[in-house]
Design a protein around this motif. Structure first.
Motif, PDB file in Angstrom:
ATOM      1  N   ASP A  18      -0.281   2.850   9.266  1.00  0.00           N
ATOM      2  CA  ASP A  18      -1.539   2.653   9.966  1.00  0.00           C
ATOM      3  C   ASP A  18      -2.763   3.606   9.533  1.00  0.00           C
ATOM      4  O   ASP A  18      -3.681   3.454  10.046  1.00  0.00           O
ATOM      5  N   LYS A  19      -2.288   4.477   8.730  1.00  0.00           N
ATOM      6  CA  LYS A  19      -3.094   5.257   8.171  1.00  0.00           C
ATOM      7  C   LYS A  19      -2.972   6.136   6.994  1.00  0.00           C
ATOM      8  O   LYS A  19      -1.778   6.102   6.681  1.00  0.00           O
ATOM      9  N   ASP A  91      -8.158   5.742   9.005  1.00  0.00           N
ATOM     10  CA  ASP A  91      -7.520   4.240   9.311  1.00  0.00           C
ATOM     11  C   ASP A  91      -8.711   3.466   8.848  1.00  0.00           C
ATOM     12  O   ASP A  91      -9.782   3.564   9.547  1.00  0.00           O
ATOM     13  N   SER A  93      -9.876  -0.159   8.137  1.00  0.00           N
ATOM     14  CA  SER A  93      -9.910  -1.587   8.290  1.00  0.00           C
ATOM     15  C   SER A  93     -10.996  -2.588   7.635  1.00  0.00           C
ATOM     16  O   SER A  93     -12.167  -2.088   7.724  1.00  0.00           O
TER      17      SER A  93
END
Lengths: 123, 142
Positions: A18-19, A91, A93
């Motif tokens: 996720d990161k 992070d 997106s």
């Protein structure tokens, strides 16, 4: 301005699901610190933004334009002599035409700043 | 107190040398300050002929700092202060200006509590609004 390999250099990269976490070294001898501030080196808040932008660019195949700062909080100043090595977690997106980025700049338990940014793809 | 004359900002800011990101103070009253800056090719934030995003943000922060510097130098005589960006919120950049363009940055103080100032900023290049948003600046004696 390009700060990578000048103002900072990447020492290490850890990718999680996720990161992405970067360890970077700040160059306390960089000319910017002669002026910001004289005899009181503090990493400029705008250079933290530019560092995050350049680290995001390492992960995407396009030019980036910082269109919106949703929020940035600077909790503590970074003195590059006392804290030459800092961590930056990203992070990233996908959004239409760009990327939302949540970034944290920290060292151990100390959080220096948190950034929530929108970058637009420029090419 | 209104100010419609030019003041050299280097007297008002702790930042020096190539990191100074405004040229002149154009207007001052209790809640409003206006600065101007012409984008030149050797500005450290210029890439090719583009004044990049961090330069615009620094221009806003230094306009707010110049207000505190003006107060410190000319009004309460407490001296030039160090200003740090505490927070930036909902700041939009419409476009990056090019070399040769003159930026006019207008700041309105929305709240001032002790050494913390909340400001709303608008940056124009000619008639174009190129950036706008809010910032919190923390000030300490230098």
């Amino acid at each position: 301005m390009k700060l990578k390999d000048d103002f900072f250099k990447i020492l290490n990269i850890n990718k999680y699901s996720d990161k992405i976490e970067y360890t970077v070294q700040l160059d306390a001898a960089h000319p910017i610190y002669r002026y910001h501030f004289p005899e009181n080196p503090v990493t400029p808040g705008v250079c933290i933004i530019q560092t995050v932008k350049e680290l995001v660019a390492e992960n995407v195949d396009s030019g980036l334009f910082l269109q919106k700062i949703a929020r940035i909080r600077y909790f503590r100043v970074i003195n590059p002599v006392d804290n030459p090595i800092i961590s930056v977690s990203l992070d990233i997106s996908d959004v239409e035409g760009g990327y939302n980025v949540a970034a944290t700049v920290f060292s151990g338990e100390t959080v220096f700043s948190q950034l929530s940014l929108l970058f637009i793809i420029t090419n | 107190m209104d100010l419609d004359v030019d003041v050299d900002v280097r007297e008002l800011l702790p930042q020096q040398g190539e990191f100074v990101m405004i040229d002149r103070l154009r207007y001052f009253d209790e809640t409003t300050i206006v600065s101007s800056m012409t984008v030149v090719g050797d500005n450290i934030f210029v890439d090719g002929d583009v004044f990049t995003e961090p330069g615009i943000i620094e221009n806003i922060a230094q306009t707010a700092a110049a207000r505190m510097g003006y107060i410190g130098k000319y009004i309460d005589k407490s001296g030039v202060k160090l200003g740090f960006i505490g927070e930036i919120k909902n700041l939009f950049i419409e476009r990056c200006p090019r070399t040769g363009e003159e930026l006019t940055t207008r700041i309105e103080v929305t709240t001032e509590i002790f050494s913390t100032v909340m400001i709303q900023a608008k940056v124009n290049a000619g008639n174009d609004l190129i950036a706008h948003g809010s910032m919190k600046i923390a000030v300490i004696a230098s």
